[in-house]
Design an enzyme around this catalytic site. Sequence first.
Site, PDB file in Angstrom:
ATOM      1  N   GLU A 150      26.788 -24.961 108.290  1.00  0.00           N
ATOM      2  CA  GLU A 150      26.086 -26.302 108.472  1.00  0.00           C
ATOM      3  C   GLU A 150      25.304 -25.952 106.486  1.00  0.00           C
ATOM      4  OE1 GLU A 150      25.276 -29.700 110.443  1.00  0.00           O
ATOM      5  OE2 GLU A 150      24.299 -30.615 108.203  1.00  0.00           O
ATOM      6  N   LYS A 191      28.851 -28.490 121.871  1.00  0.00           N
ATOM      7  CA  LYS A 191      28.383 -27.550 120.635  1.00  0.00           C
ATOM      8  C   LYS A 191      26.740 -27.548 120.441  1.00  0.00           C
ATOM      9  CE  LYS A 191      28.091 -29.873 115.702  1.00  0.00           C
ATOM     10  NZ  LYS A 191      26.472 -30.049 116.004  1.00  0.00           N
ATOM     11  N   GLU A 209      22.153 -26.788 118.724  1.00  0.00           N
ATOM     12  CA  GLU A 209      22.129 -26.009 117.459  1.00  0.00           C
ATOM     13  C   GLU A 209      21.451 -24.609 118.217  1.00  0.00           C
ATOM     14  OE1 GLU A 209      20.540 -28.600 115.533  1.00  0.00           O
ATOM     15  OE2 GLU A 209      21.982 -29.857 115.244  1.00  0.00           O
ATOM     16  N   ASP A 255      28.300 -33.335 122.129  1.00  0.00           N
ATOM     17  CA  ASP A 255      27.193 -32.073 120.201  1.00  0.00           C
ATOM     18  C   ASP A 255      25.662 -32.823 122.006  1.00  0.00           C
ATOM     19  OD1 ASP A 255      27.072 -30.890 118.161  1.00  0.00           O
ATOM     20  OD2 ASP A 255      26.645 -32.872 117.024  1.00  0.00           O
TER      21      ASP A 255
HETATM   22  O1  KIV Z   1      26.440 -33.988 114.538  1.00  0.00           O
HETATM   23  C1  KIV Z   1      27.115 -33.883 113.604  1.00  0.00           C
HETATM   24  O2  KIV Z   1      28.136 -35.297 112.910  1.00  0.00           O
HETATM   25  C2  KIV Z   1      27.334 -32.616 113.147  1.00  0.00           C
HETATM   26  C3  KIV Z   1      27.859 -32.656 111.862  1.00  0.00           C
HETATM   27  C4  KIV Z   1      27.487 -31.071 111.352  1.00  0.00           C
HETATM   28  C5  KIV Z   1      29.567 -32.585 111.850  1.00  0.00           C
HETATM   29  O3  KIV Z   1      26.759 -31.529 113.708  1.00  0.00           O
END
Ligand code: KIV
Length: 258
Positions: A180, A111, A113, A81
């Site tokens: 999500e 990843k 958002e 992330d």
């Molecule tokens: O940070 C996280 O754990 C996520 C979840 C939605 C899996 O992004």
Amino acid sequence: MRTSLNALREMKGKTPISALTAYDATQAALLDGRVDMLLVGDSLSMVIQGNDSTLPVTLDEMVYHTRLVARGSRKSFLVADMPFLSYQPSVEDAVRGAGRLLKEGGAQMVKLEGGTPVAAQVRALAGFGIPVMGHLGLTPQHINALGGYGKQAKDELSADLLLKEAQVLADAGASMLLLENIPHDLAGRVSASLTIPTIGIGAGPRCDGQIQVFHDVFGLIPDFQPRHAVRYMEGGREIQEAAQRYAADVRGGKLFSP
Ligand code: KIV
């Protein structure tokens, strides 16, 4: 050799992709090869660092935990992330931050958002060969604007908007999309409308894969279970009981090193 992005792409519509979060080398080693994908989620801000949101975790900390997970695994596809404020300010920030997660952390994909507001970042990353997973629906980095962790896109207008944002991300070059906490039917429509795999959490069975948080699945926080969490064991209670037995053995003079 790690699972490749191509292998995951080919699973769309055939075999559901299994994914779990992991935050250190031990957790990663336990899960490696047993699930298709590991995510070093910024949820570590909450479940590892004890913060009450995902906002405080820093890029340095994400790089560190990604490196630990990379060290403990060698088979599962590895996603990291991008934390709050590491990509929103500019495309340059996004490229440098994502680059660190790949170069220093060992991630294969990052990843981030949001939709249109980060489309330029997604396009730049994809252009530089940094695979991106988008994240729509409940986006925890927006908690102060959302006001809670409830279901998102429940009415027609916001469902239509989410469908459009999913396409914006795919057109910008996202290779996967996490959905999500949105209505199952909407997640099914998004999954059917895209050629890239969707990974759901609290988004129903029609996503191309499912992800859960390590601590939720293994029940490590006994008194806390988010509604979308699926618990496969009572790990927290087992640890507490084992700790009590250990302490009793020590007190009873039964436990000593050889
Ligand atoms: O940070 C996280 O754990 C996520 C979840 C939605 C899996 O992004």
